[in-house]
Design a protein around this motif. Structure first.
Motif: not given
Length: 664
Positions: A565-567, A327, A562-563, A543
């Motif tokens: 989806a993460q948000w 991380e 991908a970004l 969101n």
């Protein structure tokens, strides 16, 4: 032999006839009165010139006439006194002679005056003397008994006519008139008082006629020669004037040619010098461009190299189960990518500004808003460095300027960022950056002051060069990339009537001042941006939102998906305009935002995307254009939109998405 002899005779007769015709024509020409000049002004000029030319000779002739007349006085006294027939008339003859002397003395006095040079005065004086003497002679002829009146005094008429025809250069018309009047007077006196014996009368008249004819020919020839001479002199004078004018013109043209030759030589030398300067400038520009590319390549390689190493280390940590270390490594990857994107955007901006491809969009706005916006952008950065960022703005007065609000804001932000980076944290006083607005009657000035390390005077020019940084030999990327002031300088050079000034003292801080023209209040105002939000607020706002993504580059599309989806953002993505059209035909929810590249395949652009969405959805949908195109070339869309230039950091992308969605 008779035929040739006859031909010679005919030829001789023809030659004699031609000679006779020629002689007759010459006689007629010599006896004819010369015609005056057609131009009255020219005739008057000739007469004045004629009188002045022969003025001296006329004066001498008048004095000569006085001498001759006086000599005849002596002759009369001697001859008449010894002649018993004439002795009775001695007193009368002497009186007439003395009257002639008095007349000629008066004439002599008049001819010696300056006014005698004029034509009118000269003719009046001469004709008065001639007519007076002719009258006196005719009186002598009338009172003298025959035959002495003819033998002694009538011949005086011939002498007087000879004088007036030859010595005084009178006009032939006037001289002929004098002769004609004299002959008419003789005829009149012969008829009335029997002036002469008949034999003497006819002989005297015959001789007088011949004197008049010959004298007229002489006088006419003299006048004709004088007129021709005057015409020739005028023509010669005219030719001389033309020649002088031609010489003056030639000298002027010669001088002009010399000046032109010198100018041409000067221009040639100037062109050669300019060519050398241009060659030197091109070589210098080429070297500077090469140095710029070398420095840019070096600085781009550094974060890219670090990014690759961090990614490889993170992958190794994940495989080894060290998730906490992975991380941290991924966070370092993000930091490297941010530095890479920032450097690439700065290089692209500087390249576009210096190439002249950026066209400023001028409008009138309140400069205080731009200063506040730039300060708000820099406050988080200032807080992270422990720098106090303050504003000094006029509270109640509007300060309107004419400029490009976007690039002016970029310049101010770069100056503020530069002051924050080089804050003197070792000083006892708290590091501070002050941004103030000062105005004059015609100009407005934005001052950015700091109490940092200051800039040595030797570096005042160098700091505006790309990749130059004072007091950063280790190339610490936290202190910037060395392009901020270069971009500020390029922006100021691009905007009309804008100027930048630097004042700095080493160890005490610096002041950068931006000056621009001030304008009166105007309704034109830059659109106010949404207030800054925290990362948590932005994430909460995104969101569950629904976004349509149009991107023809597969790698960029996959990373954006991908970004999103993460948000927690719901999305549908399309690789082509046709796929986007198919999605619009099947979706059941109105999208909160459309994210699209500007230039797509098949010559489609974000404008077609926005227009198609407005038609299919029934109303306009906010669009965010993420592109590598210069923002100046993007055609305005038919909806609320914003433009981000690739590469874009995730934080900047999320902030613009939240701002457009909140505005909608």
């Amino acid at each position: 032999m008779a035929v040739p002899q006859r031909a010679a005779t005919v030829r001789t007769r023809g030659m004699l006839a031609a000679a006779a015709r020629e002689a007759g024509a010459s006689l007629v020409r010599n006896l004819s009165i010369p015609a005056p000049f057609a131009d009255r002004a020219l005739e008057a000029q000739f007469l004045e010139d004629h009188s002045q030319r022969f003025c001296a000779f006329r004066r001498a002739s008048a004095l000569l006439a006085l001498v001759i007349w006086t000599c005849f006085l002596w002759w009369d006294f001697s001859f008449v006194r010894g002649n018993k027939a004439l002795n009775v008339r001695l007193a009368d003859i002497l009186a007439l002679r003395f009257a002639g002397v008095a007349l000629l003395i008066c004439v002599g006095f008049l001819v010696l005056r300056p006014s005698f040079r004029s034509h009118a005065t000269a003719h009046r004086v001469i004709l008065t003397g001639i007519y007076g003497l002719l009258c006196l002679i005719l009186t002598m002829v009338a009172i003298t008994p025959a035959p002495y009146n003819y033998t002694q005094y009538f011949i005086g008429l011939y002498l007087a006519l000879f004088f007036q025809f030859s010595f005084f250069y009178l006009r032939s018309r006037l001289a002929l008139m004098v002769g004609a009047i004299t002959m008419a007077s003789v005829v009149f006196l012969q008829i009335t008082v029997r002036l002469l014996n008949p034999e003497d009368f006819f002989a005297g008249l015959f001789y007088m006629f011949n004197v008049v004819v010959v004298g007229h020919g002489v006088c006419a020839h003299a006048e004709r020669v004088s007129r021709e001479r005057y015409s020739a002199e005028r023509a010669l004078a005219s030719l001389n004037d033309e020649l002088r004018s031609a010489n003056v013109s030639l000298e002027r043209k010669n001088h002009e040619l010399e000046v032109s030759k010198k100018d041409q030589e000067t221009k040639t030398h100037a062109l050669l010098a300019l060519r050398e300067q241009q060659m030197l400038a091109a070589q210098t520009a080429s070297r500077e461009k090469s140095n710029f590319l070398a420095a840019a390549t070096h600085d781009l390689r550094q974060p890219m190299h670090a990014l690759n190493l961090f990614l490889q280390a993170a992958a190794e940590a994940i495989r080894n189960g060290e998730f906490a270390q992975a991380e941290k490594l991924i966070d370092e990857c993000g930091r490297s990518s941010v530095i890479l994107a920032r450097l690439l955007n700065a290089v692209l901006d500087l390249s576009r500004l210096e190439s002249g491809r950026v066209v400023p969009r001028y409008h009138v706005f309140d400069v205080r808003q731009i200063v506040e916006e730039a300060a708000e952008q820099m406050r988080p950065f200032a807080a992270s460095r422990g720098v106090d960022l303050r504003l000094r703005l006029p509270k109640n007065d509007v300060v309107c300027v004419r400029s490009d609000s976007h690039w002016l804001c970029r310049a101010i932000a770069n100056l503020v960022s530069n002051g924050i980076k080089y804050a003197d944290t070792g000083n006892k006083a708290k590091p501070t950056v002050i941004v103030g607005v000062v105005r004059s009657p015609t100009r407005a000035r934005i001052d950015v002051l700091d109490n940092g390390i200051g800039i040595p005077a030797d570096y005042f020019d160098a700091i505006f060069q790309p990749f130059f940084q004072v007091d950063n030999p280790e190339l610490d990327r936290d202190k910037g990339l060395g392009l901020g002031l270069s971009i500020v300088n390029a922006v100021v050079s691009m905007l009309d009537e804008h100027r930048i000034e630097l004042k700095s003292a080493e160890g005490r801080g610096s002041r950068f001042s931006l000056e621009m023209p001030q304008c009166g209040p105007s309704p034109e105002k830059p659109a106010a941006r949404a207030p800054a939000r925290s990362e948590a607020a932005e994430a909460a706002q995104l969101n569950g939102r629904y976004v349509l993504l149009v991107e023809d580059d597969g790698l960029v599309r996959a990373s954006t998906e991908a970004l999103l989806a993460q948000w927690g953002v719901l999305y549908d993505s399309a690789a082509t305009f046709e796929e986007f059209e198919d999605i619009l035909a099947t979706i059941e929810r109105f999208p909160d935002l459309i994210i699209t590249d500007y230039r797509l395949r098949d010559f489609k652009t974000a404008r077609e995307v926005a227009m198609l969405a407005a038609v299919r959805l029934g109303r306009a949908c906010p669009c965010l254009v993420v592109t590598g195109e210069p923002s100046a070339t993007i055609v305005p869309l038919a909806c609320e939109h914003d433009v981000l230039s690739k590469p874009v950091s995730p934080a900047a992308l999320r902030r613009e998405m939240a701002s457009l969605i909140a505005g909608a």
